[in-house]
Design a protein around this motif. Structure first.
Motif, short mmCIF file in Angstrom:
data_model
loop_
_atom_site.label_atom_id
_atom_site.label_comp_id
_atom_site.label_asym_id
_atom_site.label_seq_id
_atom_site.Cartn_x
_atom_site.Cartn_y
_atom_site.Cartn_z
N ARG A 113 0.84 -1.20 0.00
CA ARG A 113 0.00 0.00 0.00
C ARG A 113 0.88 1.25 0.00
N GLU A 114 1.40 1.58 -1.16
CA GLU A 114 2.28 2.75 -1.28
C GLU A 114 1.56 4.03 -0.88
N ASP A 115 0.27 4.12 -1.18
CA ASP A 115 -0.49 5.32 -0.83
C ASP A 115 -0.54 5.53 0.68
N PHE A 118 10.40 13.66 -0.65
CA PHE A 118 10.67 12.25 -0.34
C PHE A 118 12.12 11.87 -0.65
N GLU A 119 12.76 12.66 -1.46
CA GLU A 119 14.19 12.47 -1.69
C GLU A 119 14.96 12.76 -0.40
N LYS A 120 14.50 13.79 0.32
CA LYS A 120 15.11 14.12 1.62
C LYS A 120 14.81 13.04 2.65
N VAL A 121 13.58 12.55 2.64
CA VAL A 121 13.20 11.46 3.54
C VAL A 121 14.11 10.25 3.30
N HIS A 122 14.37 10.00 2.03
CA HIS A 122 15.23 8.87 1.66
C HIS A 122 16.63 9.03 2.25
N ARG A 152 12.95 -0.52 -1.02
CA ARG A 152 12.49 -0.35 -2.41
C ARG A 152 11.38 0.68 -2.51
N MET A 153 10.46 0.64 -1.54
CA MET A 153 9.34 1.57 -1.60
C MET A 153 9.79 3.00 -1.31
N ILE A 154 10.68 3.18 -0.35
CA ILE A 154 11.18 4.53 -0.04
C ILE A 154 11.97 5.07 -1.22
N SER A 155 12.73 4.21 -1.85
CA SER A 155 13.50 4.61 -3.04
C SER A 155 12.56 5.03 -4.17
N ARG A 156 11.48 4.28 -4.32
CA ARG A 156 10.50 4.59 -5.37
C ARG A 156 9.82 5.94 -5.10
N LEU A 157 9.48 6.17 -3.85
CA LEU A 157 8.85 7.44 -3.48
C LEU A 157 9.81 8.61 -3.66
N SER A 158 11.10 8.37 -3.39
CA SER A 158 12.09 9.45 -3.49
C SER A 158 12.26 9.93 -4.93
#
Length: 444
Positions: free
Chosen positions: A136-138, A178-182, A166-172
Motif C-alpha cells: 500500500r504505497e499510498d 521524499f528524496e530528503k526522507v530517503h 524499495r518503496m522509499i526509493s521509489r517514493l524518493s
C-alpha cells in the motif's frame, strides 16, 4: 469390623471452549447499522474494548469500523472523540488495522492521522511496515507525511527491510521532499552497515538538511545513534561543531524548527542543543530569551521522565554560564517566566538530582533578581546530594543561596549595602550641619 473409607476419584470433564460472542455494539458496526449504533453507544465507553468473534480480538468501536472499512462510522466515532491510539486486547490500534486490512481506503487512514493517531504505532511492526507488506504505497506515503519513521524497527526482518527500502526509493524518485526522507532513511541504514568514519564522510555535508515532515536535521539523527558505537558518533558530532564553528548555526536553527518538531522528537533535539551550547562561546540575549521560551514549554510536557527533565535543566544551566552578567540582567520578565516553570521541580516528589539542578538554577537567578526567587532555604538533603553528585562550583552556589535565603527579610547583601550607604550619607549631612553651626558661632 473394619470400615474402609473411600474417596471418589474425580473424572476430568472436558472443558468446552467458550465461544467468543460478538458484542451487540460491534455487531451494529459489522451490520452497518449506524442509527442503531448511535443509540446503543449512549452510556457506553466509546473507547472501551468489546468482544469480536470475527477478529478474535477485543476491539474498540473505531477499530471495528476500520476493519469493516466503514468510513461513515469511522467519521462519526472520531467526531465523538474516539481514541485512535487505544490498543486492542491483541495490542493493535485502529491505524494498525487500517494498514493490515485489505481494501481500507486512504481517506480512512487520513482521518485517523488527522485525529492524532501515532503514525509509528505501538506494535513490534509499525503501521508503515504493515502497509509496505501489503504493497500500500499510498498509505506508506500518508504515514510518512504524518511523521512516520521508515527506519523504525529496521533490521528486525531483513526481507521486510528490503521491501521498505524499495518503496522509499521509489517514493524518493517522485518528488524532492521524499528524496530528503530517503536521505534520512539511508543514514539510519548506513549506521548498521558502515563504520562511523564512513558514515560521517558520506553525510557531513548535509548535516543541516531538514526533514520535510518532522523537521529534525541529519545532524540530530547522527548524534542520536544508540548502541555499541554511540560514543563515537557523539564525539564525532561534537568535533564537527567545533571544527566547522557551526554550534551557533545549529542553535539558531533549532530555535526556528522546534515549534514544528513533534513532541516525541524533542528529546534528541534538546540533547543536540545541549552539546551545541557547550561548544558555543556565548549566548546572546535574544537567543537566551528564545531558548527559555522553548525550554519552559518542553518542561511542562516532560511529565516525570527524569532524563528529559535533567537534560533541560542542564541546558538552562549552561545557558546561564554562557550568557554575560550584563545580558542576564536585561529582561527580568524572562526570569519571572523561568522561575514559575522551575518552582514545581523543587517538590519532594521529584528526584534529589532534579531538585539539585533546579536549586542550582535558582542560585543563578538569585544573583540577578533575588525578589523573583520564592524560596525560604535549600533543604539539607539537596545540599548533601550536591556534595556527592555536583562539582565545587555548584556546591558553592547552593550553600551561598541557602545562606542568603535564611537571612531575615531585608538583610540581604544588597539591602545591607543600601543601609550602609544611607547611613554614610546621613552622617555626612550631620557633619556638614555641625560645621556650618561652628562657622556661625565663630562669626558672632
Amino acid at each position: 469390623m473394619e470400615f474402609q473409607i473411600t474417596f471418589p476419584i474425580p473424572i476430568p470433564i472436558p472443558i468446552q471452549p467458550v465461544l467468543r460472542k460478538t458484542d451487540p455494539l460491534i455487531k451494529c458496526i459489522i451490520d452497518n447499522k449506524a442509527d442503531k449504533l448511535r443509540k446503543i453507544i449512549r452510556g457506553r465507553d466509546i473507547n472501551g474494548l468489546y468482544t469480536s468473534e470475527d477478529w478474535s480480538d477485543d476491539v474498540t468501536p473505531l477499530s471495528a469500523a476500520v476493519l469493516c472499512r466503514n468510513e461513515e462510522i469511522c467519521s462519526y466515532l472520531l467526531g465523538e472523540s474516539a481514541d485512535p491510539n487505544k490498543l486492542s486486547t491483541n495490542g493493535r490500534t485502529s491505524l494498525d488495522y487500517a494498514a493490515l486490512t485489505t481494501g481500507v481506503s486512504l481517506s480512512i487512514v487520513k482521518r485517523l492521522l488527522a485525529a492524532k493517531a501515532d503514525p509509528d504505532g505501538f506494535q513490534f511492526y509499525t503501521p508503515l511496515q504493515c502497509a509496505v507488506d501489503r504493497d500500500r504505497e499510498d498509505i506508506v506515503k500518508a504515514l510518512i507525511e504524518a511523521g512516520a519513521s521508515p527506519e523504525r524497527n529496521y533490521g528486525v526482518n531483513p526481507e521486510l527491510d528490503k521491501k521498505v527500502e524499495r518503496m522509499i526509493s521509489r517514493l524518493s524518485s517522485q518528488n524532492q521532499m521524499f528524496e530528503k526522507v530517503h536521505q534520512f532513511f539511508s543514514l539510519s541504514c548506513a549506521v548498521g552497515t558502515k563504520k562511523e568514519i564512513e558514515v560521517f564522510r558520506i553525510y557531513k555535508e548535509n548535516f543541516f538538511q531538514e526533514h520535510p515532515f518532522i523537521h529534525t536535521v541529519l545532524f540530530e539523527m547522527y548524534y542520536g545513534v544508540i548502541g555499541q558505537d554511540a560514543e563515537q558518533y557523539h564525539q564525532s558530532a561534537i568535533k564537527f561543531l567545533k571544527d566547522t564553528k557551526s554550534a551557533d548555526r545549529y542553535i539558531e536553527g533549532v530555535i526556528k524548527r522546534f515549534p514544528r518538531i513533534p513532541q516525541k522528537h524533542w528529546l534528541i533535539a534538546l540533547k543536540c542543543l545541549y552539546a551545541a551550547l557547550r561548544v558555543s562561546e556565548s549566548v546572546s540575549a535574544p537567543v537566551f530569551t528564545d531558548l527559555v521560551s522553548i525550554l519552559t514549554k518542553s518542561l511542562q510536557h516532560s511529565g516525570n521522565v527524569q532524563g528529559a527533565i535533567i537534560n533541560q535543566l542542564m541546558i538552562l544551566n549552561v545557558m546561564m554560564q554562557k550568557t554575560s552578567e550584563q545580558t542576564l540582567g536585561l529582561n527580568l520578565s524572562v526570569y519571572e517566566k523561568l522561575c514559575k516553570s522551575l518552582l514545581p521541580f523543587t517538590r519532594p516528589d521529584y528526584s534529589s538530582l532534579i531538585r539539585v539542578w533546579t536549586y542550582g538554577l535558582f542560585a543563578n537567578i538569585y544573583d540577578i533578581a533575588p525578589k523573583l526567587v520564592a524560596l525560604t532555604s535549600v533543604p539539607e538533603m539537596i545540599l548533601n546530594t550536591a556534595e556527592i553528585e555536583m562539582d565545587a562550583v555548584m556546591k558553592k552556589k547552593l550553600h551561598k543561596l541557602d545562606e542568603s535565603l535564611r537571612r531575615p527579610a531585608g538583610s540581604s547583601a544588597v539591602d545591607s549595602l543600601c543601609e550602609e550607604t544611607a547611613a554614610l550619607s546621613t552622617s555626612s549631612k550631620k557633619k556638614k550641619k555641625k560645621k556650618k553651626k561652628k562657622k556661625k558661632i565663630t562669626r558672632l
